[in-house]
Design an enzyme around this catalytic site. Structure first.
Site, mmCIF file in Angstrom:
data_model
loop_
_atom_site.group_PDB
_atom_site.id
_atom_site.type_symbol
_atom_site.label_atom_id
_atom_site.label_comp_id
_atom_site.label_asym_id
_atom_site.label_seq_id
_atom_site.Cartn_x
_atom_site.Cartn_y
_atom_site.Cartn_z
ATOM 1 N N ASN A 1 0.810 -1.239 0.000
ATOM 2 C CA ASN A 1 0.000 0.000 0.000
ATOM 3 C C ASN A 1 0.832 1.272 0.000
ATOM 4 O O ASN A 1 0.447 2.299 -0.543
ATOM 5 C CB ASN A 1 -0.877 0.030 1.265
ATOM 6 C CG ASN A 1 -1.989 -0.985 1.176
ATOM 7 O OD1 ASN A 1 -2.183 -1.602 0.125
ATOM 8 N ND2 ASN A 1 -2.716 -1.165 2.270
ATOM 9 N N LYS B 1 14.265 -16.191 -31.315
ATOM 10 C CA LYS B 1 13.581 -15.038 -31.936
ATOM 11 C C LYS B 1 13.160 -15.456 -33.348
ATOM 12 O O LYS B 1 13.822 -16.294 -33.963
ATOM 13 C CB LYS B 1 14.533 -13.827 -32.009
ATOM 14 C CG LYS B 1 15.095 -13.385 -30.655
ATOM 15 C CD LYS B 1 14.081 -12.646 -29.818
ATOM 16 C CE LYS B 1 14.663 -12.278 -28.477
ATOM 17 N NZ LYS B 1 13.726 -11.571 -27.619
ATOM 18 N N LYS C 1 10.310 -13.223 -31.329
ATOM 19 C CA LYS C 1 9.788 -13.457 -29.969
ATOM 20 C C LYS C 1 8.595 -14.396 -30.013
ATOM 21 O O LYS C 1 8.366 -15.177 -29.122
ATOM 22 C CB LYS C 1 9.404 -12.099 -29.358
ATOM 23 C CG LYS C 1 9.019 -12.120 -27.904
ATOM 24 C CD LYS C 1 8.822 -10.729 -27.341
ATOM 25 C CE LYS C 1 10.117 -10.094 -26.975
ATOM 26 N NZ LYS C 1 10.219 -9.643 -25.585
ATOM 27 N N LYS D 1 16.529 -20.523 -24.158
ATOM 28 C CA LYS D 1 15.329 -20.267 -23.357
ATOM 29 C C LYS D 1 14.169 -19.898 -24.279
ATOM 30 O O LYS D 1 14.363 -19.311 -25.342
ATOM 31 C CB LYS D 1 15.563 -19.179 -22.316
ATOM 32 C CG LYS D 1 15.765 -17.780 -22.853
ATOM 33 C CD LYS D 1 15.983 -16.719 -21.750
ATOM 34 C CE LYS D 1 14.689 -16.272 -21.159
ATOM 35 N NZ LYS D 1 13.855 -15.429 -22.072
ATOM 36 N N ASN D 2 12.944 -20.225 -23.786
ATOM 37 C CA ASN D 2 11.755 -19.640 -24.416
ATOM 38 C C ASN D 2 11.816 -18.136 -24.172
ATOM 39 O O ASN D 2 12.314 -17.701 -23.121
ATOM 40 C CB ASN D 2 10.483 -20.122 -23.712
ATOM 41 C CG ASN D 2 10.027 -21.515 -24.114
ATOM 42 O OD1 ASN D 2 9.400 -22.198 -23.314
ATOM 43 N ND2 ASN D 2 10.298 -21.957 -25.317
ATOM 44 N N ASP D 3 11.270 -17.351 -25.067
ATOM 45 C CA ASP D 3 11.132 -15.934 -24.750
ATOM 46 C C ASP D 3 10.023 -15.787 -23.700
ATOM 47 O O ASP D 3 9.172 -16.682 -23.557
ATOM 48 C CB ASP D 3 10.829 -15.119 -26.012
ATOM 49 C CG ASP D 3 11.567 -13.787 -25.966
ATOM 50 O OD1 ASP D 3 11.849 -13.217 -27.017
ATOM 51 O OD2 ASP D 3 11.876 -13.344 -24.838
ATOM 52 N N GLU D 4 10.020 -14.659 -22.998
ATOM 53 C CA GLU D 4 9.168 -14.562 -21.807
ATOM 54 C C GLU D 4 7.670 -14.702 -22.071
ATOM 55 O O GLU D 4 6.931 -15.111 -21.187
ATOM 56 C CB GLU D 4 9.463 -13.292 -21.007
ATOM 57 C CG GLU D 4 9.054 -11.978 -21.631
ATOM 58 C CD GLU D 4 10.016 -11.477 -22.690
ATOM 59 O OE1 GLU D 4 11.043 -12.139 -22.944
ATOM 60 O OE2 GLU D 4 9.703 -10.442 -23.287
ATOM 61 N N HIS E 1 12.449 -14.732 -14.905
ATOM 62 C CA HIS E 1 12.470 -13.629 -15.872
ATOM 63 C C HIS E 1 11.715 -12.466 -15.233
ATOM 64 O O HIS E 1 10.644 -12.656 -14.675
ATOM 65 C CB HIS E 1 11.828 -14.049 -17.204
ATOM 66 C CG HIS E 1 12.065 -13.044 -18.284
ATOM 67 N ND1 HIS E 1 11.429 -11.829 -18.320
ATOM 68 C CD2 HIS E 1 12.911 -13.052 -19.342
ATOM 69 C CE1 HIS E 1 11.867 -11.135 -19.364
ATOM 70 N NE2 HIS E 1 12.757 -11.849 -20.001
ATOM 71 N N ARG E 2 12.264 -11.270 -15.361
ATOM 72 C CA ARG E 2 11.710 -10.155 -14.565
ATOM 73 C C ARG E 2 10.900 -9.147 -15.393
ATOM 74 O O ARG E 2 10.820 -7.977 -15.053
ATOM 75 C CB ARG E 2 12.850 -9.461 -13.848
ATOM 76 C CG ARG E 2 13.901 -8.950 -14.846
ATOM 77 C CD ARG E 2 15.056 -8.229 -14.190
ATOM 78 N NE ARG E 2 15.865 -7.605 -15.246
ATOM 79 C CZ ARG E 2 16.804 -6.703 -15.015
ATOM 80 N NH1 ARG E 2 17.055 -6.295 -13.787
ATOM 81 N NH2 ARG E 2 17.496 -6.187 -16.019
ATOM 82 N N HIS F 1 17.413 -12.498 -14.145
ATOM 83 C CA HIS F 1 18.006 -11.476 -15.020
ATOM 84 C C HIS F 1 18.366 -10.272 -14.151
ATOM 85 O O HIS F 1 17.524 -9.772 -13.393
ATOM 86 C CB HIS F 1 17.011 -11.070 -16.105
ATOM 87 C CG HIS F 1 16.768 -12.142 -17.123
ATOM 88 N ND1 HIS F 1 17.004 -11.965 -18.462
ATOM 89 C CD2 HIS F 1 16.328 -13.410 -16.983
ATOM 90 C CE1 HIS F 1 16.719 -13.093 -19.122
ATOM 91 N NE2 HIS F 1 16.297 -13.978 -18.236
ATOM 92 N N LYS G 1 20.697 -3.320 -24.372
ATOM 93 C CA LYS G 1 19.649 -2.393 -24.844
ATOM 94 C C LYS G 1 18.799 -1.825 -23.714
ATOM 95 O O LYS G 1 18.028 -0.887 -23.914
ATOM 96 C CB LYS G 1 18.751 -3.105 -25.856
ATOM 97 C CG LYS G 1 17.806 -4.124 -25.245
ATOM 98 C CD LYS G 1 17.015 -4.889 -26.310
ATOM 99 C CE LYS G 1 16.065 -5.891 -25.694
ATOM 100 N NZ LYS G 1 15.437 -6.777 -26.682
ATOM 101 N N SER H 1 21.279 -10.501 -20.309
ATOM 102 C CA SER H 1 20.578 -10.678 -21.577
ATOM 103 C C SER H 1 20.438 -9.385 -22.374
ATOM 104 O O SER H 1 21.368 -8.914 -22.962
ATOM 105 C CB SER H 1 19.220 -11.314 -21.244
ATOM 106 O OG SER H 1 18.542 -11.692 -22.361
HETATM 107 C C1 CAP Z 1 16.376 -10.246 -24.839
HETATM 108 C C2 CAP Z 1 15.001 -10.588 -24.281
HETATM 109 C C3 CAP Z 1 14.949 -10.544 -22.772
HETATM 110 C C4 CAP Z 1 15.460 -9.258 -22.188
HETATM 111 C C5 CAP Z 1 14.983 -9.040 -20.763
HETATM 112 C C6 CAP Z 1 13.945 -9.659 -24.846
HETATM 113 O O1 CAP Z 1 16.316 -10.350 -26.227
HETATM 114 O O2 CAP Z 1 14.617 -11.884 -24.652
HETATM 115 O O3 CAP Z 1 13.608 -10.783 -22.394
HETATM 116 O O4 CAP Z 1 16.819 -9.412 -22.109
HETATM 117 O O5 CAP Z 1 15.697 -7.963 -20.234
HETATM 118 O O6 CAP Z 1 12.834 -10.171 -25.018
HETATM 119 O O7 CAP Z 1 14.250 -8.475 -25.037
HETATM 120 P P1 CAP Z 1 17.573 -9.738 -27.027
HETATM 121 P P2 CAP Z 1 16.562 -8.172 -18.904
HETATM 122 O O8 CAP Z 1 18.792 -10.539 -26.650
HETATM 123 O O9 CAP Z 1 17.204 -9.887 -28.487
HETATM 124 O O10 CAP Z 1 17.699 -8.318 -26.594
HETATM 125 O O11 CAP Z 1 17.515 -9.281 -19.228
HETATM 126 O O12 CAP Z 1 17.211 -6.837 -18.697
HETATM 127 O O13 CAP Z 1 15.583 -8.539 -17.839
HETATM 128 MG MG MG Z 2 12.687 -11.854 -23.902
HETATM 129 MG MG MG Z 3 -5.091 -2.837 4.136
#
Ligand code: CAP
Ligand code: MG
Ligand code: MG
Length: 494
Positions: free
Chosen positions: A122, A174, A176, A200-203, A295-296, A329, A337, A406
């Site tokens: 809160n 990729k 994605k 890894k799978n993408d997020e 993954h964040r 991450h 980037k 990453s």
């Molecule tokens: C990187 C990535 C990751 C990011 C997350 C993307 O792809 O798969 O999710 O790195 O950022 O979707 O952008 P690229 P962080 O390698 O093509 O950039 O690692 O800072 O959490």
């Molecule tokens: Mg990603």
């Molecule tokens: Mg409360």
């Protein structure tokens, strides 16, 4: 005492007279020993809104983030007051406030989600503040013992892959999204065949109609078998198991575990912020023999330096370790980037990797090493037998959680990042950095392996590229494009 701290002290004395009885109940600037083991300690950057001073606002924050609300209630008891969080230190110049939370407040049985509901709950929405950011946290060892921490670590993954003294080299498939299951697996195969270790799978990859989950798992298994057979090297795939509900998440884990993968050849990826801390802790408790990959995605809403509300990358990463993520991450310190800096990303990376390390404000020791145990303390500081200490005496502490590096990296940036990080104990996953290679994924993987070889042999990549064509092509492509990107950023700024 310096003049400045004298001034700080006398100012605080004045501010103290402004507090009402409700606020006074959440402040104790003479707290005898905040590190006595009873408290989780937090430090916030806090700017009060116009009609409150920092001490009043800090007390209101301490109230709302522990036992209180905006008025003193008649239902308080002597015992409930003992659970009040206490503001115990203030730095008026830097707008910093330290708050001690009796950790008996928290749900027993090691629930990280519950802690965060207090300390970044809160209070981020309260009118009393116009800035509130949790910069660092400190856990007493008596509290650490209640939490899971990681089980399967990068040390286990290194043993499985037989990869030491270099980063684990990975990619994200990729585009994605949009590949069919067999197309997806083809790209996995190309990366592994090119010498990469980890895919890894993408997020957002999940169970899309054009790439059904079971089919994706099925084809990845075949691609992995083919690559392992051809290269003679073990490979790992990190599957995103984030799901609409608990049962579906477990179902996806079981699809993977029943697809014939060797133990160690798969990891479970969880979008820790959008899927939630319960999902992370469920995976850690159900599958202690699997690498849990945090993954964040969406962390930027809390962590970006421009955002006056939220928490630091360090705080997020420390809680991921406490909750049992095997890796999270932690950012590329601005090399890739995403926004980031060494002060943010490297501090976070070291705090989750080492048994003890300095944070932004606290020195955190993740193990309970007896003070008198001089040689153990020496070994801990060398960190050389970190895994042994924790392997044999896991009660002693929380295992390491590995940085996953990453966003926007490519083979030409590997050494730049390692030099900033100062060690190679991490997983790197490069998406475009591999799949944008002019000759495609396999060449991208080979270029990444060659860039790593160059690093290990202490040869400049431009020299190494003279006899390694895939690296040469990568350098030409990424360095040329880097200029274009920098030009476009510069022109935007102009
Ligand atoms: C990187 C990535 C990751 C990011 C997350 C993307 O792809 O798969 O999710 O790195 O950022 O979707 O952008 P690229 P962080 O390698 O093509 O950039 O690692 O800072 O959490
Ligand atoms: Mg990603
Ligand atoms: Mg409360």
């Amino acid at each position: 005492m310096s003049l400045e701290s004298e001034k700080n002290k006398s100012l605080i004395k004045k501010l103290l007279t402004s507090l009402n009885s409700h606020q006074k109940a959440y402040l104790n600037l003479n707290l005898k020993d905040p590190k006595n083991g009873e408290y989780l300690l937090c430090i916030f950057h806090l700017i009060p809104n116009k009609n409150l001073n920092i001490l009043q606002a800090a007390a209101e924050i301490a109230a709302e983030s522990s036992t209180g609300t905006n008025f003193q209630v008649k239902t308080e008891t002597k015992f409930s007051r003992e659970l009040n969080a206490r503001v115990y230190q203030v730095d008026l110049k830097r707008n910093l406030v330290w708050i001690a939370y009796p950790w008996r407040l928290f749900d027993r049985g090691g629930n990280v989600q519950n802690i965060l509901t207090y300390i970044i709950g809160n209070i981020l929405g309260m009118k009393e503040v116009q800035a509130l950011k949790l910069l660092d946290v400190w856990f007493p060892s008596s509290m650490l013992e209640q939490y899971d921490g990681p089980s399967y670590t990068i040390d286990d993954m290194r043993k499985y892959l037989d990869v030491y003294n270099r980063p684990i080299l990975g990619t994200i498939i990729k585009p994605k999204m949009g590949l069919t299951a067999s197309e997806y697996a083809e790209v996995c195969y190309d990366f592994w065949a090119g010498g990469g270790d980890f895919v890894k799978n993408d997020e957002p990859q999940a169970d899309q109609d054009f790439c059904p989950y079971e089919k994706m798992v099925y084809y990845v298994k075949r691609a992995m078998d083919k690559a392992v057979k051809e290269t003679g090297k073990k490979k790992v795939h990190s599957f995103n198991v984030s799901s609409p509900d608990f049962d579906t998440m477990i179902k996806r884990c079981e699809i993977i575990r029943n697809a014939g993968f060797e133990k160690g050849s798969y990891a479970f990826l969880i979008d820790g912020i959008t899927a939630g801390w319960m999902a992370l802790q469920t995976l850690r408790r159900r599958y202690p023999d699997v690498f849990i990959h945090f993954h964040r995605a969406s962390h930027g809403a809390y962590t970006r330096s421009e955002n006056p509300f939220g928490f630091s990358v360090l705080v997020l990463s420390k809680f991921a370790r406490l909750a049992g993520a095997s890796g999270i991450h932690t950012g590329t310190a601005g090399v890739g980037k995403m926004k980031g800096s060494p002060e943010e990303d490297i501090v976070a990376a070291k705090n989750i990797l080492n048994l003890s390390s300095k944070g932004h404000f606290f020195e955190q020791n993740w193990g309970k090493i007896p003070e008198k145990d001089k040689d153990l303390i020496k070994l801990v500081h060398e960190d050389s037998i970190h895994h042994l200490i924790l392997q044999d005496d896991s009660w002693r502490g929380i295992k390491k959680c590995c940085p996953i590096i990453s966003g926007g990296l490519n083979p030409t940036l590997l050494k730049t990042f390692i030099d900033i990080m100062g060690n190679v104990d991490f997983i790197t996953t490069m998406g475009a950095g591999v799949h944008a290679h002019p000759k495609g994924t396999r060449a991208g993987a080979i270029a990444l392996v060659q860039a790593c070889e160059a690093y290990q042999k202490k040869i400049d990549i431009h020299d190494y590229a003279k006899s390694h064509k895939e690296l040469k092509e990568a350098i030409e492509f990424f360095e040329k494009n880097k200029k274009n990107i920098n030009e476009s950023i510069r022109s935007e700024r102009a």
